[in-house]
Design an enzyme around this catalytic site. Structure first.
Site, PDB file in Angstrom:
ATOM      1  N   LYS A 141      14.669  11.678  -5.322  1.00  0.00           N
ATOM      2  CA  LYS A 141      15.484  11.649  -4.101  1.00  0.00           C
ATOM      3  C   LYS A 141      15.933  10.218  -3.813  1.00  0.00           C
ATOM      4  CE  LYS A 141      14.892  10.983   0.360  1.00  0.00           C
ATOM      5  NZ  LYS A 141      16.231  10.520   0.776  1.00  0.00           N
ATOM      6  N   GLU A 172       5.702   0.937  -2.863  1.00  0.00           N
ATOM      7  CA  GLU A 172       6.338  -0.388  -2.872  1.00  0.00           C
ATOM      8  C   GLU A 172       6.993  -0.562  -1.507  1.00  0.00           C
ATOM      9  OE1 GLU A 172       6.269  -2.597  -5.246  1.00  0.00           O
ATOM     10  OE2 GLU A 172       5.370  -1.388  -6.821  1.00  0.00           O
ATOM     11  N   CYS A 193      13.229  -6.704  -0.263  1.00  0.00           N
ATOM     12  CA  CYS A 193      11.845  -6.547   0.201  1.00  0.00           C
ATOM     13  C   CYS A 193      11.069  -7.850   0.084  1.00  0.00           C
ATOM     14  CB  CYS A 193      11.162  -5.448  -0.596  1.00  0.00           C
ATOM     15  SG  CYS A 193      11.331  -5.688  -2.363  1.00  0.00           S
ATOM     16  N   GLU A 207       9.460  -7.102   9.762  1.00  0.00           N
ATOM     17  CA  GLU A 207      10.495  -7.219   8.732  1.00  0.00           C
ATOM     18  C   GLU A 207      11.869  -6.913   9.342  1.00  0.00           C
ATOM     19  OE1 GLU A 207      10.660  -4.129   5.689  1.00  0.00           O
ATOM     20  OE2 GLU A 207      10.947  -5.676   4.173  1.00  0.00           O
TER      21      GLU A 207
END
Ligand code: NAD
Length: 494
Positions: free
Chosen positions: A178, A253, A287, A387
């Protein structure tokens, strides 16, 4: 406009519900495609097909490694033949400058070739043992895990898919994939390629749709043996919870808030340029972005002035024309980033440059945010803790090495970090103290297929790339052979 379909059991199919989703170009808000919007029933079909391909027919996992490797190499060749189309697709879908998209596609092609070679390397252990049962020979084999569910984010649409699909497929698994519902288009091209290279029916399946339905179903399914996820820490936690039902393997991750530590003795211009790459590459939607600059106090003013000068000079525009930076990926995401900027201002951080939506000229309808630097930040400033995932960097200062390390590690995340200094011993000392899975000395962001990628702490677990990235998609089996049949060793003597 054609509808991009799901790929289930070797067929291109619309969503069972008939629903579709508009895919938007973030540079100008134009609808560039329509995709099938899968639901839980579409996922169930894909999982059933993957299960049958693996546990039923088992053709792919039983192929000898040379045959599998040859097919993986064909995927890389076919991607190379469609390199331009893939790069343009990721730029239109994600917004990133075209040259960066080309870089992603090349990395993805190399990733398939890397694993096509690796699966032919001999590995596994062999041991001669005698534990009292008599002489035994024991050896290990690596086997595919089974049905692997994969869920990826929008920042590197093709590359994040390939970091999972290349090793998993090389290892002989079945796949239900996906992509992010925001950027699914390059995955459709990849699956067109997978459809053409001779992979047995049902082995690879693509289901597009929202995370809450398609993604959640993959993570929960009792018929999925492993779920591997790249995305935010919050959703990663949901995936881990959903995976508990059948104790499927989980690879995560996740996000980061990575420190970029700069000492006063660093090569000045080099540190500025790498800091720019660290935070403004890919619009800061990385990231591992070096989103917290932690700099020796004596260098701070000079460094921030130069960084701001470089940031102010950056061109923004439609990624197709290769500006320095493209738009953020979506309206929602741009608003999230702008909210973080307003919060930082309200909390007293000093906005040195940027800090607003950019709408000049051709950028009027796009989701552009000027590269932004915040000085006077503390550990309590929200954007130091959370973040942002955009072109926003914080500046903090230190006086001693210990202070730099303490600031660097005072975060829930542990994905990446860097140190800039010309003192070699200090570089090695500090980098060893950073609690993160990926670190750099005197550079920021270079990534290789050969080296494992992944985080400590709330940046996730498991590793992608390198040999570890293959082993994530393998089980290890021990096979023990009795070399003295007929004897029972100590058992006989009881
Ligand atoms: P996200 O977590 O919102 O979504 C990632 C994927 O998960 C998407 O496909 C989404 O549809 C799906 N999803 C959403 N809710 C779900 C649910 N409840 N169950 C299952 N799937 C669900 O992340 P994003 O906004 O697409 O990407 C940005 C995030 O990805 C950032 O936090 C970034 O740090 C992280 N990221 C990490 C790495 C890494 O290697 N560590 C690499 C790239 C991006």
């Amino acid at each position: 406009m054609d509808i991009k379909l799901n790929y289930i059991n070797g067929e291109w199919v619309p969503a069972i519900s008939g629903k579709t989703r508009d895919i938007i170009n973030p540079a100008n808000e134009e609808v560039i495609a329509k995709t099938a919007e899968g639901g839980t029933d579409d996922v169930s079909l894909a999982i059933a097909a993957a299960k049958e391909a693996f546990y039923g027919k088992g053709e792919w996992r039983r192929k000898n490694v040379q045959e599998r490797s040859d097919i993986i190499l064909k995927i890389a060749d076919a991607m190379e033949a469609r390199r331009e189309e893939l790069a343009i697709t990721d730029t239109l879908d994600n917004g990133k400058p075209l040259r960066e998209a080309y870089g992603d596609i090349d990395d993805a092609i190399h990733c398939f070739r890397y694993y096509a070679g690796m699966i032919k390397a001999p590995y596994g252990g062999a041991y001669d043992v005698n534990d009292g049962f008599g002489q035994m020979h024991s050896y290990t084999v690596h086997e595919p895990v089974g049905v692997c569910g994969m869920i990826t984010p929008w920042n590197y649409p093709l590359l994040m898919a390939v970091w999972k699909i290349a090793p998993a497929l090389s290892a002989g698994n079945s796949i239900v994939f996906k992509p992010s519902s925001t950027t699914p288009l390059s995955a459709v091209i990849l699956f067109e390629i997978l459809d053409q290279v001779g992979i047995p029916k049902g082995t690879v399946n693509l289901v597009m749709g929202s995370g809450g339905t398609v993604g959640q179903e993959i993570a929960e399914s009792m018929d999925v043996d492993m779920v591997t996820f790249t995305g935010s820490t919050e959703v990663g936690q949901e995936i881990a919870r959903a995976a508990v039902g059948n104790l499927k393997k989980v690879g995560l991750e996740l996000g980061g808030k990575s420190p970029n530590i700069i000492f006063a003795d660093a090569d000045f211009e080099g540190a500025v340029e790498w800091a720019m790459i660290g935070i403004f590459f890919n619009q800061g939607e990385v990231c591992s972005a070096g989103s917290r600059i932690i700099i020796e106090e004596s260098l701070k003013d000079k460094f921030v002035a130069r960084l701001a000068e470089r940031a102010n000079a950056m061109t923004l525009g439609n990624g197709m024309f290769d500006p320095d930076m493209g738009p953020l990926v979506s309206k929602d995401h741009m608003e999230k980033v702008l909210n973080y900027i307003e919060t930082a201002k309200a909390e007293g951080a000093h906005c040195v440059c940027g800090g607003y939506r950019y709408t000049e000229g051709d950028c009027a309808k796009g989701y552009f945010v000027r590269p932004t630097i915040f000085d006077n930040c503390t550990q309590d400033t929200t954007i130091v803790k959370e973040e942002v995932f955009g072109p926003v960097v914080t500046i903090q200062t230190f006086k001693t090495e210990e202070e730099a390390i303490t600031l660097a590690n005072d975060t829930i995340y542990g994905l990446a970090g860097a140190v800039f200094t010309t003192d070699g011993a200090r570089a090695l000392r500090v980098v060893k103290e950073i609690r993160a899975g990926i670190t750099w000395i005197n550079c920021y962001n270079p990534t290789f297929n050969e080296a494992p990628w992944g985080g400590y702490k709330m940046s996730g677990y498991g590793r992608e790339l390198g040999i570890h990235g293959l082993e994530e998609y393998q089980e290890i089996k021990q096979i023990n052979i009795n070399l003295t049949p007929g004897k029972l060793g100590w058992y006989e003597e009881r």
